[in-house]
Design an enzyme around this catalytic site. Sequence first.
Site, PDB file in Angstrom:
ATOM      1  N   THR B  73       0.833  -1.205   0.000  1.00 40.42           N
ATOM      2  CA  THR B  73       0.000   0.000   0.000  1.00 40.42           C
ATOM      3  C   THR B  73       0.870   1.257   0.000  1.00 40.42           C
ATOM      4  O   THR B  73       0.615   2.202  -0.757  1.00 40.42           O
ATOM      5  CB  THR B  73      -0.953  -0.007   1.210  1.00 40.42           C
ATOM      6  OG1 THR B  73      -1.964  -0.980   0.974  1.00 40.42           O
ATOM      7  CG2 THR B  73      -1.609   1.350   1.411  1.00 40.42           C
ATOM      8  N   CYS B 328     -21.089  -7.385   2.800  1.00 36.37           N
ATOM      9  CA  CYS B 328     -21.130  -7.595   4.245  1.00 36.37           C
ATOM     10  C   CYS B 328     -19.762  -7.954   4.813  1.00 36.37           C
ATOM     11  O   CYS B 328     -19.576  -7.943   6.019  1.00 36.37           O
ATOM     12  CB  CYS B 328     -22.134  -8.679   4.600  1.00 36.37           C
ATOM     13  SG  CYS B 328     -23.800  -8.046   4.545  1.00 36.37           S
TER      14      CYS B 328
END
Lengths: 157, 413
Positions: B73, B328
């Site tokens: 990242t 979810c």
Amino acid sequence: MADDKQMTPYTKTVMDHFLNPRNMGDMPDADAEGTVGSAACGDIMKVFLKIQDNRIVEAKFKTFGCGSAIASSSMATEMLKGKTIDEALKMTNRQVVDALGGLPAYKMHCSVLAEDSVKAALHDYLRKHPEAVPAGYVVPSKEEEQAANAQTGHGEH
Amino acid sequence: MKRIYLDHITSTPLDPRVFEAMKPFFMERYGNPSAMHQEGLMARDALQKSREQAASFIGARRADEIYFTSGGTEANNLAIKGVAYASQRNGNHLIISTIEHPSVMEAAAFLETQGFVCTRVPVDREGRLDPEQVRAAVTDKTILIATHYANHDIGVIQPVEEIGRVAAEKGAPFFCDANAAAGWLPIDIQKIGAQLLSFTPHRFYGPKGSGVLYRNRKARLQPIIHGGGQENGRRAGTENVPAIVGAGLACELAGREQAERAAHAGVLQKRLIEGLLEQVPYLILNGPPAGPRRSPVNVSVSAEFIEGESQLLLLDHQGIAVASGGSCVSKSLKASHVLKGIGLDEALAQGSIMMTLGRENTVEEMDEVARALAGVAAKLRAMSPLWDQFQKGRIDSLVKPRPKTDGRMNPLF
């Protein structure tokens, strides 16, 4: 029961109701049923009720959704049994969450879905049985109900 | 219970050889590589070795083209923001695809709040980016073309060499995010022709806490972390020496063993995909078929009429670790933007399961996983109101539509 040694993302009660759901299944002779949610949003809950003398004698559900959605429907239907219509209308998502021992913040909508599907089923009954409407309670029309559920983000698409 | 781990794209176990190499750098060779004393020089020497190992792993000509970061990242953020800020005089336009890793998507979105403009080029149904569409998106303000080598969600391999050629023709720097490819697909920076390339060794048996950014010396790059001038002034902060030592060796081992690891994964991938399609009704493979267009470690499927998180939890309960692209599962409650990017129906995106293979997986495990998912799907379908509707003929399947008999189809999705 979930294996005690396993880590779980939810409380033990949630996992228990997810792995061993209570009241799951169809009810062909239901007196009322209510469905909220959409597949695109990730959850659909359907609640079936059998009502005698203004009291819920049987409650069942079918749910498309995540672990906490399935657990919320299982717990909500458990809590419904034996309640009068008046009592059931007052049941809140908070009570379902408390009974489950809590839900992560980003899963609270699952309990809201449970409350709304219960209400949808009760309203379905009350629309068919106006004599059972508790004094002072205003039953929304099906259209009003769908519009309200769409606003909270889980209307039927 | 013996577990079956199928989430290697998020992290892998550490290679024991890598662990051994890292150990001395915790309590014996603990010096700061910037220091001039023996302890520091020893650490500095270790960093240099890792830099050479990482450079050689991707075919870079010079070790000083390698910058160590805290992970994939950070490497992606440094590449995108670093190039953008360094190139502001030349333009403000970036090009990415619609299915990048969140670290690329979000870095680009952040730059848009700072006055940069980003074009997100759509991909086809398999997730493949068309180099000609990239070419068409280039303007005279374009300062960066960024895309991935392999996709983290659906394993599609992008035509990075062709995109590299488009970038070279247009004179725009090309950043290749190789985080989901490194260790499993061969990487030759000279062939790809990227000015920048990122990867993280914890995806191939290295330690967490270390990422790599390759940067050609001609590419402009501003640091995004300022301080003591480490990493040639491009990434300040005391280096995570043990992790970098481990990263270096993980690169060396992966370079030597890549073909063998990929071949093993490819056999398992084929077996798992075939097993799933055979045993789980109404299931589709997301992304390209197994073969040259797909990373050998990735198996991404969607089971219809059920949701992903509940599948994940039941599989985990049975000892199988997988991921899902359903909303979810994510804290943002959004379904995978990659599945949306390939035009997958939203309900099918909710039912997605992503499995990524590793060298410790076996053929027997693949058979067990296919059986387990068949059982899980049956259990969840028994609970699903959608499955009920489908059984009663009120809605149709998107995966395997019923033959049209009277022209009265009722797709309720």
